[in-house]
Scaffold this motif. Sequence first.
Motif, PDB file in Angstrom:
ATOM      1  N   GLU A 155       0.916  -0.825  -0.109  1.00 17.09           N
ATOM      2  CA  GLU A 155       0.112   0.169   0.046  1.00 17.09           C
ATOM      3  C   GLU A 155       0.467   1.141  -0.126  1.00 17.09           C
ATOM      4  N   LYS A 156       1.890   1.238   0.873  1.00 13.37           N
ATOM      5  CA  LYS A 156       2.975   3.057   0.932  1.00 13.37           C
ATOM      6  C   LYS A 156       3.575   2.510  -0.510  1.00 13.37           C
TER       7      LYS A 156
ATOM      8  N   VAL B 196      -3.182  -4.769  -7.333  1.00 11.36           N
ATOM      9  CA  VAL B 196      -3.130  -5.800  -6.972  1.00 11.36           C
ATOM     10  C   VAL B 196      -4.571  -6.445  -5.884  1.00 11.36           C
ATOM     11  N   TYR B 197      -4.930  -5.982  -4.998  1.00 15.08           N
ATOM     12  CA  TYR B 197      -5.651  -6.968  -4.216  1.00 15.08           C
ATOM     13  C   TYR B 197      -7.098  -6.502  -5.014  1.00 15.08           C
ATOM     14  N   TRP B 198      -7.351  -5.836  -5.933  1.00 19.07           N
ATOM     15  CA  TRP B 198      -8.609  -5.014  -5.534  1.00 19.07           C
ATOM     16  C   TRP B 198      -8.809  -5.138  -7.100  1.00 19.07           C
ATOM     17  N   GLN B 199      -8.135  -6.146  -8.159  1.00 25.43           N
ATOM     18  CA  GLN B 199      -8.311  -5.591 -10.244  1.00 25.43           C
ATOM     19  C   GLN B 199      -7.423  -7.913  -9.522  1.00 25.43           C
ATOM     20  N   GLU B 200      -6.874  -7.198  -9.105  1.00 28.41           N
ATOM     21  CA  GLU B 200      -6.082  -8.932 -10.038  1.00 28.41           C
ATOM     22  C   GLU B 200      -7.268 -10.025  -9.557  1.00 28.41           C
ATOM     23  N   GLN B 201      -7.214  -9.991  -7.277  1.00 27.21           N
ATOM     24  CA  GLN B 201      -6.799 -10.798  -7.206  1.00 27.21           C
ATOM     25  C   GLN B 201      -8.387 -11.846  -7.847  1.00 27.21           C
ATOM     26  N   THR B 202      -8.263 -13.629  -7.451  1.00 29.82           N
ATOM     27  CA  THR B 202      -9.407 -14.190  -7.785  1.00 29.82           C
ATOM     28  C   THR B 202      -9.633 -15.148  -6.503  1.00 29.82           C
ATOM     29  N   LEU B 203     -10.773 -15.394  -5.757  1.00 30.97           N
ATOM     30  CA  LEU B 203     -10.743 -16.603  -5.238  1.00 30.97           C
ATOM     31  C   LEU B 203     -10.973 -17.756  -4.751  1.00 30.97           C
ATOM     32  N   ARG B 204     -10.662 -19.169  -3.736  1.00 30.01           N
ATOM     33  CA  ARG B 204     -10.603 -20.472  -4.228  1.00 30.01           C
ATOM     34  C   ARG B 204     -10.872 -20.339  -2.665  1.00 30.01           C
ATOM     35  N   LEU B 205     -11.749 -20.673  -2.244  1.00 35.42           N
ATOM     36  CA  LEU B 205     -12.258 -20.584  -0.778  1.00 35.42           C
ATOM     37  C   LEU B 205     -11.889 -22.319  -0.400  1.00 35.42           C
ATOM     38  N   ASN B 206     -11.303 -22.448   1.247  1.00 32.37           N
ATOM     39  CA  ASN B 206     -11.267 -23.863   1.779  1.00 32.37           C
ATOM     40  C   ASN B 206     -12.814 -24.082   2.193  1.00 32.37           C
ATOM     41  N   ILE B 207     -12.826 -25.127   1.531  1.00 36.14           N
ATOM     42  CA  ILE B 207     -14.912 -25.594   1.478  1.00 36.14           C
ATOM     43  C   ILE B 207     -14.338 -25.656   3.151  1.00 36.14           C
TER      44      ILE B 207
END
Length: 469
Positions: A432-433, A440-451
Motif C-alpha cells: 500500500e505504501k 493487485v488486491y482489488w483488480q488482479e485477485q480471484t478467490l478459491r475458498l477452503n470449503i
Amino acid sequence: MKLARKITSTLTETWLGLGLLLGFFLILALYLTGFPQFMSLDTYKLSEIEEGASKEEFALTPPSTGGETEFQEEEPKKTEEIVPMKPICDFSDWRYDGCEMQGDGRALGQENNSIVYFIPPPSQIETAEAQEWMVRSQSRKIVGIREVIVKSINSSSPPAPECTIRKNVPALVFATNGLTFNFWHAFSDVLVPLFTTSRAYDGEIQFLITDYQDWFVEKFDKIFKALTNYEIINFDTDREVRCFDHIIVGLRGHKEFGIDPVRAPRNYDIFQFRMFVRDSFSLPLWLDIPYKVNDSPDKKPRMMIILRGRSRKFENADEIIAAAERVGFEVIPGKPETENVTEFAKKVDSCDVLLGAHGAGLTNMVFLRTNAVFLQVEPFGNMKWACDLFLNEPAAEMRLRVLGYNVTAEETNLYEKYGKDSPVIKDPLQLEKWGNASLVYWQEQTLRLNITRFTPVLQQALQLVEEQS
C-alpha cells in the motif's frame, strides 16, 4: 367726632374689601388664560392623558412653554438595521459542495454550464455582494462531474433572465454522472444522498438533473418516482428560465453508503432508506425474514450467492454452492448485472442470506428484509477497512445481521502468481505504501475458498436464520 371716625372706618373697610375683590378676580383671570406657571403638575398630567398621551410618553416629554427648555432632548434618529445576507453556498464539508437559496431563484440550462441565479430581497440587494460559485452538484467531490454555476447578484449586476416558468415547489439540482456506472456508487453517491436531501418534501419537489444519464434515470425510475411528483428536467438541455422560491444545489451525503440521522431531516437513517427502497419496488414491508413466514415447514431457507465475473470472483463457485446446500440452504446464484433491477430485487427479497465477495453486487442488501443475514467474504490483503466501512457498517445500520469470512493467502490466486515470499503475500501494508495495492488486491485477485474452513461460517448463517423461526 364719633361720626367722622365711623365714616373713616367704613371707607377703609370698603376699599380693603374692594381691593381684595379686585385681586381675586385678577388672579382668576390669569388662571383661566392658561399660563403654565399657574397649572399644577397633576392638572398637566390629567390634561395630557385626556388628549391621548400615555403616562410613559409624559414622563419623557416635559411641559412645553412654547420654546426649548433645559429638560427637552432631541429624539434620536432611527436608522434602519441592515441584516447581512447569509451565505448561500457552503464548501466546508469534506464530502460535498452545497448551495441553498430562499427567495427569488432562477434556473437556466446551458450547453456548457447550467446557471442558477439568486436575487436577494429588496432590503439586501443594495448591500449584497455579487458572487459566483462553481458547484459539483453530487455528494462526492470528484473530478469529472459537470459543474453548475451559482450566481448571487446585486443592484449593480447585469439583470437575471426573466422567468418563463414558475413553480411553487422547491427545486433540487444534482448530477447523475461520475462513478454511478458502479452499483455501489450509484447508491452511495446519488440515491442515498438524494433520499436524505429530498424525502422530507414528500414528493413536492422538482428535480433538475445536470450531467443527465438516461440509463441511470430509467434504471432507478421507481426510486425517482417515489421522491418527486413532478417531471424530471434534463437541466443541461433545458432552455426555460425556471423560477422557484427555494432552490437546493447539490446532494447532502454524510458518509459512505450511509446517513447521519443527527444531520438529516426528520432524523432519517439508512434503515429508513432501505424500507423506502423496498416500498418503492413494491416489496412487502415485513420486519422479519422470509423463513419465518414460509408456507411449508419443510421449505429450506434461501441463500443468494453473488457471482462476480471478473476480479474477486469465486473460482470454485460450484463447490461453495454444494457446501451451502449440504448445510441446509436452497441456493440461488445471482448475477445482478445481467438482470432488470426490479426482477432482481424480488429475488433478493425472497432470500434469508446474501453471500458474496467484497464488491458492488453486495449493495443489493437494500432489498433484503430486516434480520436477514449479510455474509461478506473479505479478500486477501489489507481489505478489512473497506469491507467494514463500505458494506458491513451500512448493513448493520440497516438492521441486517452481519457475518464475515477472511480469506487467507492460500485462498487467493495471488499466492501462486507472486509466490509466498513476495511482499504481495508477506507484507500487504508495505505494498500500500508503494501505491500498488489497489491494482493487485482489488483488480488482479480471484478467490478459491477452503470449503472445510468456510463450512462453519455457513452453519452459523443457518443458525441465525433458524433463530427467527
